[in-house]
Scaffold this motif. Sequence first.
Motif, PDB file in Angstrom:
ATOM      1  N   GLN B  78      49.448 -77.570  15.552  1.00  0.00           N
ATOM      2  CA  GLN B  78      49.762 -76.428  14.705  1.00  0.00           C
ATOM      3  C   GLN B  78      50.757 -76.862  13.651  1.00  0.00           C
ATOM      4  N   LEU B  83      47.427 -72.548  13.658  1.00  0.00           N
ATOM      5  CA  LEU B  83      46.724 -73.465  14.532  1.00  0.00           C
ATOM      6  C   LEU B  83      45.739 -74.279  13.688  1.00  0.00           C
ATOM      7  N   PRO B 117      50.359 -69.063  16.875  1.00  0.00           N
ATOM      8  CA  PRO B 117      49.262 -69.880  17.427  1.00  0.00           C
ATOM      9  C   PRO B 117      49.080 -69.681  18.932  1.00  0.00           C
TER      10      PRO B 117
END
Lengths: 466, 399, 259
Positions: B78, B83, B117
């Motif tokens: 990430q 991400l 993420p």
Amino acid sequence: MPFSRVSVEDIAYFKSILSDVRVIWGDAISEDYAHDEMTEYGSFLPDALLLPHSTEEVSRVMRYCHQNSIAVTPRGAGTGLCGGCVALHGGVVLSMQEMKRLLEVDKVNMTATVEPGLLLMEFSALLEGTGLFYPPDPGEKSATVCGNIMTNAGGMRAVRYGVTKDYVLGMEIVLADGTVTELGGKVVKSSSGYNLMQLLCGSEGTLCVLTKAIVKLIPEPKANISLLVPFDSLDQCVSCVPDVLACGCEPTAVEFMEKEVIVAAESYLGKQFPDKNADAYLLVRLDGADEAVLEPRVQRVTDLLLSSGARDVLLADTDERKSGIWDARGAFLEAIKNSTPSMDECDVVVPQENVAEFVQKSRDVSREEAVRIRSFGHAGDGNLHLYVCRDALDDETWEARRAQAMNRLYSLAKTMGGHVSGEHGIGHAKIAFLEESVGETQMSLMRGIKKVFDPEGILNPGKVLN
Amino acid sequence: MPRIAIIERKCTGCGDCAAVCPFSAIDMNEGKADINSGCRVCGICLKVCPQNAIIRLETRTKSVDKSLWRDILVFCEQSEGHLHPVSLELVGKARELAKVCGFKVNALLIGQGCEKPLENLRHYGLSDIHVFDDLELGYYRAEAYAACAEEVIKSLRPSVVLVGATALGRSLAPRLSTRFHTGLTADCTRLEMRVNSDLVQIRPAFGGNIMAQIVTPNTRPQFATVRYKVMDTPQREETASGRVVRHGLPKKVSDCKVRLTKRRHVEKTANISDAEILVVGGRGLKSENDLQYVKELARLLKGEYAVSRPLVEKGWETNARQIGLSGRTVRPKLIITCGVSGAIQFTACMNAADRIVAINSDPNAPIFSVAHVGIVGDLYRVLPQLIEELKEKREKDAV
Amino acid sequence: MDIFVCIKQVPATSKVEVDEETGALKRWGVKSKMNPYDLYALETALRLREETGGRVVVGTMGPPQAQAIIKEAYMMGADEGYLFSDKRLGGADVLATSYTLSQAIRRIGDFDLVLCGKQTTDGDTAQVGPAIAEHMGIPHAVWVSEIRPCEGGIEAEQQLQEVIETVFLPFPCLVTVEQDIHTPRLPSMKKQRETKDRKVTVFGLDVFLDTDEEHYGLSGSPTQVERIFPPDSDQMHEMITDGDLAGQLHLMLRKWKFI
């Protein structure tokens, strides 16, 4: 010359020979066909664009145009640099682009038979794996083999291998009245009357239409190496060329290049050149059957160059290294073109011993006429490419200085025993310079020849001769 | 370990083996073949030897107890709270592979500000998600990230560790595989799992001219970096799942002397030679203004736009954006030509592209002979609609 | 700055094909060259030496004929060269190769900086460099596009996804350089003559600190190549002439993962 415009009836006739899709006329003709690579020399759209597929079709078109006084401009890939393949007087452009087969590779006689539209790049790809090789390499790989024949294109490998005409063994041609005839053949020697075939090499489509050619091939040199040789000055660089040629290293190409042009190519390609410390460079290419043959030749020419004032001799022995140099060399013309809104070019050839002097004097011309001139060229065969750049000049000043500079360059070449064009041809752009250079006796011989081949004057009118 | 040997008395020195060896590992010395240090025991020479003078010597090797190494760990890259898409592709692939051996799939997330993420990852059917979230991990340092991963790998003992073959992944994975004295296969494009938990890793070599199938039969974990945009992104699940395991900063990280001195965003360069995605406008564009469609599509695809020669001649663009013998040569992953007829001077400089899409209204246009997908139609209908659809999609994603 | 540059000899062309029936490679030449990516590393090293002084040492693992690339490195300006050649080093994968190189570097001396190319053109792994750093226990950065020497180390720029991070790496450290960091200079014939008598030191694993052959070559390689085969030819040619043209293109782009 009162040529007929192409009428609706003419179009109908052409369609009956060529089918609907291969006859293009009026607004449907692409602007591409109005010029060659030098858009500076004007735009001339033909009335009709014809795309024949066979010699028979070409013959029928010619017979018809001959009877009806329609001007015919044969055209290959349109990559010329002197306006040779544009329809100055309207009429039809006979584009050979769709007749592009490689008809035969004869390994025993080492010949290839090609149709007129086959491109050099296609030809070399098709020869891959045969162990055979077609040497002429004018740099423009999208040109046609036969277009090269009709301009007698030279190129960088001329030093070792000669120019295009040296590789033409046979021709099938269509004369102005539609007659088809064959010249030469798969023979190496011939002493059989006037050598018409060699006369047609470089005739720029003014004497006949070339519909098939037999060319000579040689065994492919499997290894090659390039040497980039930096010098402190262009004089030093060019001065040692005769010794390089004489030393027995058998170079394939000997090119000279100056820092300014290299820098222009760098910015054009967005890629850095491997060496930029020197003002001038010599680029030497050696070909051979294998690496072992090249090694002693590299050593020999290195000895010579280092003792003739070269700063060093740099080796380009891998694909990456070669392309780092030759990609830049190949981009010179486009790079210069891109650096200025407009330009004019001069492709003179002078005797070997005058190359250095000519380049030096071209700098005087540049300074005295106050116009930027960039040059590069084939140091190994005396063929120089000079580009007069317009830059920020206004119309009037540019026209005056351009004309003055070009005149001086051509007359300079003449005083040295040089010629107007080394490899680009005359087209319509260089006729005045040709007349000036060769004089009335030769011009009238040429006019006589033209009259014999093309009494009605319909073939590529306004080119080479007025 | 197995090795290749030459039975000297049988060898006639014909050189057939040396000629086919992909690794130049056979020398001809004094009329006999001789295996040098390049040998990878691929066995190709065995098949070509007319004398059957080449043999493969099998030797017994120690192998770890594979049953002690279970499950698949996916390193999820990430950056700045986003991400990397390859992470989800890896999760999807890992779940497929895991089924063969009844493994679970766990994820590892390292960085600073991982909440977004992390939340995203919880919708992709993972068992555990291990998170290291710390200021010290806010920029990439191989040693620091490796210290975190090492801790998790030591405790989980995964059979397989998958890492995206990004710059970061190719920097991190070799440090880890080396630390665990195990195998690493780079830039895989295909993965399969055997029931004995050996991961079959397939990857291109020699610039993609050959494919190699590689296994790590005796050691664990099996590390692989996997190429981006090869595996499929799995379907996002509505409900969040997966246990989140938060870790503190490993002690080793504070020993790391690498420091960030500057950080900047990548400026987009307009160099068409390096672009991965190109949208090209040609003569089919009726006015300079219409180049907007080409630019807009390029922007939506995160690519660059380029032109063919006629547009440069018209002065609509400079030749820095021109593809062709008098311009640049390009080799993008995707090229979409719009209204380009496809003269050889153009096609010769773009036909090495991985995917070629041509849009042209003339079905006989030569561009279609090099196109992988040819769309015979009016670019003035195709482009605006495609742009509209892509925009809609983008807005939907933003929500 | 004392710099060690890892170089490798690779086949001169990557235009290789696999015969589908025999699994053998077609059009295989014996010609070889220095891995083109290593040229960038060597050029970077030479420039750093010009800037800060010190020496540039090159080393390669390979068969005896790999001496050619050491000689080539001399022609570009390298000061010293080593070849690690030993049959027992053969068949090495990422782990064993990096271990051999780390042992060899240790054996030769202390270096401030170890430089590697981004990857090789034959193996294409791009992972040996970081693995060497791990064996040596030194920090590393990969695919670096700029290196600036500074007090006690270097600053290296590396691109990761959307950001470019510049990090300070203390000596000793290892960096793999991006293609085009600097255009590599060409080998000089002048230098070839000057370095004609410069020797290439050749040694095998007997002189390493760790002489256990199980750690090297094939024995030290955890991965095994099971087979090689030609890639799937992906020569699709599809004409879409009717229906929802834009929609079909959209689907295609999605299938290819461009969206």
